[in-house]
Structures are given as C-alpha cells and as structure tokens.
Design an enzyme around this catalytic site. Sequence first.
Site, short mmCIF file in Angstrom:
data_model
loop_
_atom_site.label_atom_id
_atom_site.label_comp_id
_atom_site.label_asym_id
_atom_site.label_seq_id
_atom_site.Cartn_x
_atom_site.Cartn_y
_atom_site.Cartn_z
N ASP A 156 0.84 -1.20 0.00
CA ASP A 156 0.00 0.00 0.00
C ASP A 156 0.87 1.24 0.00
OD1 ASP A 156 -2.09 2.07 0.92
OD2 ASP A 156 -3.26 0.24 0.92
N ASN A 202 -5.89 -4.61 -5.89
CA ASN A 202 -7.09 -4.01 -5.32
C ASN A 202 -6.97 -2.50 -5.10
OD1 ASN A 202 -9.60 -4.03 -3.52
ND2 ASN A 202 -8.02 -3.43 -2.05
N TYR A 250 -14.77 7.10 -13.24
CA TYR A 250 -14.61 5.89 -12.43
C TYR A 250 -15.11 4.67 -13.21
CZ TYR A 250 -14.85 2.82 -8.33
OH TYR A 250 -14.67 1.78 -7.45
N LYS A 264 -13.01 1.27 -14.39
CA LYS A 264 -13.40 -0.08 -13.96
C LYS A 264 -13.85 -0.95 -15.13
CE LYS A 264 -12.34 0.45 -9.63
NZ LYS A 264 -11.21 -0.32 -9.06
N ILE A 271 -19.84 -1.51 -0.46
CA ILE A 271 -19.18 -2.22 0.63
C ILE A 271 -18.79 -1.21 1.71
CG2 ILE A 271 -17.31 -3.81 1.23
CD1 ILE A 271 -19.29 -4.89 -0.90
N THR A 317 -16.53 0.39 3.66
CA THR A 317 -15.09 0.61 3.69
C THR A 317 -14.82 2.10 3.92
OG1 THR A 317 -14.96 1.09 1.32
CG2 THR A 317 -14.74 -1.23 1.98
#
Length: 252
Positions: free
Chosen positions: A38, A91, A157, A161, A190, A192
């Site tokens: 990361d 990810n 976005y 994707k 989700i 997050t």
Amino acid sequence: MSVNFANKVAFVTGASSGIGRATALAFARAGASVAAVDIDEEGAAETVRQIEKSGGAAIALTCDVTSEAAVSGAVRATLDSFGRLDAAFNNAGIEQPVAPLAEIGATDLDRLIAVNLKGVFLCMQSQVPAMLAGGGGTIVNTASGAGVVGIAGQAVYCATKFGVVGMTKAAALDYAALGVRINAVCPGIIQTPMMDRFTGGTDEGRARVVAQEPIGRMGSPEEIADAVLWLSSDASSFVVGHAMVVDGGQTV
C-alpha cells in the site's frame, strides 16, 4: 469457506484497509505468507501486525501502484522474502467525486486512470513473469459494479473499472494456457473507508447508497475477501477471465 493456501505466497495491494486488509487477513488465515502492499505505510504495517498477531507470516511494502519502478520493486521484495508468488489481488483504487462528465477536471481523469487502471496493468506486468517462473498462479483484479453498468456522476470511475474488466479478460486469454489464471471481482456497495468518503460519513449519505441495494444493506469487506479467495483457489480452476459481481443485486 474452506480453502488452503499453505506454503503459498499472496501479494495484496490496497492492503492498508477495507477490502484489501480483509483479503490479506483471509489469505493469512488460509495459510499463505502475505505481502501487504500500500502507499499508506502505517496502514500496511498495521495489517501485518494483525496477521503476525494471529501467527501468520507477512511483510509490509510501501508502494505507489502508479510507479513502474515501485511496483516491480515490491514484487521483487516479495520474491526475496518468500521465494515465490502464487496469488495476487490487485485491489488498490481511488474514488471519483460525484459529478457529471463535463465537470470532471483533467487532473482527476489522469489520477483515476493512473491508480485504477494503470496500477492494475503495472501489477500484472510484474506479477505474471514471477508466476510463470514459479510454475503458475492466480491474479484477481478489483473492478466494480461500476465496471459492468453505467452510473450517473461516475463517468471516469466507470471508464477505469470497465477498463479493468476488459484488461482482465484479454490478459486471461494471454496466459490461461501457461498456468496463470486471471479474473476480476466486482464489488457493490461495501462498508469501507472509501465508501465513508463517498457518502460523506453521514446517516443520510449511507441511507442513499443502501437504497440502491436490493439486499437492503452494504456488503462487508470479508464478503468480498471470500470471493477473492475462491477465485484464487483450486476450487475455481476452470474459471478464467470472469468478472464476478458481488453486489447484493445492485446491478441485476
């Protein structure tokens, strides 16, 4: 779900929080040694601390996925530490502010493409040779429900994707016969830190996005991790180039 990654090595980007951290922890619970990768150095280190606290083996690697040198260096560091690379979960990603296309600046466009699309490309470009040298492996890329349907206010976005899905399918055909199996996971809404930013962290913002979910709730990072581990396991050995939607019915 029972999967076994004993004596295997997993490389997870975006591992400092959310889906990435949940998946790194899941790989470790299943027996894998994990490279937690990361740009957030402290977040990746905390993921490693959690893995080691449970008796697993992991290293934290600070990496900007938009940098070819940084990505190749992280893959080399994984090989230096663990000797092999069996599974990768690409990810790392960023969100777009909600705005119609004409109001998105070129700087936002460039940044979204660099992280969400180029980052996946650079990761696979380094991971595939490492896996081929070791006899094969699996790669799962994070796309999105926004990679299979259009969403108002998310033109760039969605473009990134959709690009991840297309790149995954094409790369899967390049390497399927050589023992590297490549798929994508397409999460819905989700719970997050990214979703907290997207909703503004308010009850009203969360209610607005939950209203899009036929199941009536957000998903958990662990639910996506389960899908990633299945796609990375021998249980999915005949699954190639698939974009698995895990979204509570949002895109049905």
